[in-house]
Design a protein around this motif. Sequence first.
Motif, mmCIF file in Angstrom:
data_model
loop_
_atom_site.group_PDB
_atom_site.id
_atom_site.type_symbol
_atom_site.label_atom_id
_atom_site.label_comp_id
_atom_site.label_asym_id
_atom_site.label_seq_id
_atom_site.Cartn_x
_atom_site.Cartn_y
_atom_site.Cartn_z
ATOM 1 N N ASP A 58 0.808 -1.214 0.000
ATOM 2 C CA ASP A 58 0.000 0.000 0.000
ATOM 3 C C ASP A 58 0.844 1.267 0.000
ATOM 4 N N GLU A 59 2.175 1.104 0.257
ATOM 5 C CA GLU A 59 3.017 2.289 0.340
ATOM 6 C C GLU A 59 3.364 2.853 -1.035
ATOM 7 N N ALA A 60 3.251 2.018 -2.077
ATOM 8 C CA ALA A 60 3.606 2.474 -3.418
ATOM 9 C C ALA A 60 2.561 3.454 -3.926
ATOM 10 N N GLU A 61 3.010 4.625 -4.328
ATOM 11 C CA GLU A 61 2.126 5.653 -4.846
ATOM 12 C C GLU A 61 2.433 5.895 -6.317
ATOM 13 N N PRO A 62 1.423 6.084 -7.143
ATOM 14 C CA PRO A 62 1.683 6.376 -8.553
ATOM 15 C C PRO A 62 2.489 7.661 -8.703
ATOM 16 N N SER A 63 3.471 7.618 -9.603
ATOM 17 C CA SER A 63 4.276 8.806 -9.865
ATOM 18 C C SER A 63 3.660 9.604 -11.004
ATOM 19 N N SER A 64 3.707 10.898 -10.883
ATOM 20 C CA SER A 64 3.221 11.745 -11.959
ATOM 21 C C SER A 64 4.346 11.946 -12.960
ATOM 22 N N PRO A 65 4.120 11.633 -14.231
ATOM 23 C CA PRO A 65 5.183 11.833 -15.223
ATOM 24 C C PRO A 65 5.500 13.309 -15.363
ATOM 25 N N PRO A 66 6.748 13.653 -15.608
ATOM 26 C CA PRO A 66 7.108 15.067 -15.777
ATOM 27 C C PRO A 66 6.497 15.623 -17.052
ATOM 28 N N SER A 67 6.386 16.915 -17.105
ATOM 29 C CA SER A 67 5.810 17.557 -18.279
ATOM 30 C C SER A 67 6.595 18.821 -18.596
ATOM 31 N N PHE A 68 6.882 19.035 -19.884
ATOM 32 C CA PHE A 68 7.646 20.199 -20.321
ATOM 33 C C PHE A 68 6.907 20.843 -21.497
ATOM 34 N N PRO A 69 5.714 21.363 -21.247
ATOM 35 C CA PRO A 69 4.852 21.808 -22.355
ATOM 36 C C PRO A 69 5.462 22.898 -23.231
ATOM 37 N N GLU A 70 6.103 23.895 -22.633
ATOM 38 C CA GLU A 70 6.664 24.987 -23.426
ATOM 39 C C GLU A 70 7.781 24.475 -24.338
ATOM 40 N N LEU A 71 8.693 23.663 -23.779
ATOM 41 C CA LEU A 71 9.786 23.099 -24.565
ATOM 42 C C LEU A 71 9.240 22.166 -25.643
ATOM 43 N N GLU A 72 8.256 21.356 -25.280
ATOM 44 C CA GLU A 72 7.683 20.413 -26.245
ATOM 45 C C GLU A 72 7.089 21.139 -27.451
#
Length: 338
Positions: A81-95
């Motif tokens: 139960d300790e594992a938490e989903p990670s939020s993927p990084p986002s680089f919208p301006e660079l993308e």
Amino acid sequence: MLGMTEEEVNRCQIQEWYPKFKSVSIRTLIHELPEYFVEYLLDDSGPFLLPASVSNDDALPNRIHNAFEEEDYQVSEGSGDEAEPSSPPSFPELELKIKESIESLGGAVFPKLNWSAPKDAAWISTSGTLRCTSFCEIALLLRSSDSLVHDLCHAYDSCNDKTLTRPPSFFLALRKWYPSLRPEMEFRCFVRGQCLVGISQREVTMCYPALSEKKNDIKVLIQELFDSNVRQEFESENYTFDVYVTKDERVKILDFNPWGAFTLPLLFAWEELQQNVGEEGDDVEFRIVESQCAVRPGLKTAVPYDYLDTKPGSGWDQFFRNADDELQRQTRSPEAGA
């Protein structure tokens, strides 16, 4: 191993030399990378997460999506139960900036940082090449490459006057993708004392018989480019530059590299380039692989192509010596003449 200065290394960064040699190079668009994206490339503290795309582009469009696979990309280290989903990084301006550049360059590019391209990570792309059509594909290659650690952490390690651990800024160069480039037409040129002293076939793992017929013409073309466009413009005394000769006999500059250090001399040895080859007034020596027996072993390892230690006494030096001994043994054996 030959040393160099920080100034010489800095001149070989693509954002430094490309504007000056744009007319005789491959079309390239360059973006300064925000520091938080550099930190993303260096971060190995957690699971490998691809950026979330604001354009809904997938770095691996042909893979089969399933819940188990998505968990591999999205779940942090932990258990139960300790594992938490990670939020993927986002680089919208660079993308969005990179997306615009890719479209401007015809829809496909190959990426490199200040000095190096992620050649060692080509296996992870869907095409097995450095061809990229989206920001996510570029991010996947950059994050998967061990060779880029050179640019990020070790670019100045061989400098005699080392004071820097990294450049103040990192840049992403997007170069127009040409699907029909022929590897046998890439060559490395060696400049000592602002004189062209040697030229080597770039791809040393193959013999291309047709090169023998074109050798003199190619040498003349490269010498003309050097005399007309490079000699007076590139400020270092000693350096190397890579070129590509097109079917219509135009010579395009691909890259500049420092003299010595982590730059491979290919079909030469640094000692002979330093002392014996191409003395001023002599004809420039142009070396190609003349036969299958002269083919060098492939150097596809987990370090960059130009970051291998091949000096006398190194592991690669001993490997080459053993390979030469074995070749001579086989040549002398009775079976060789059968």
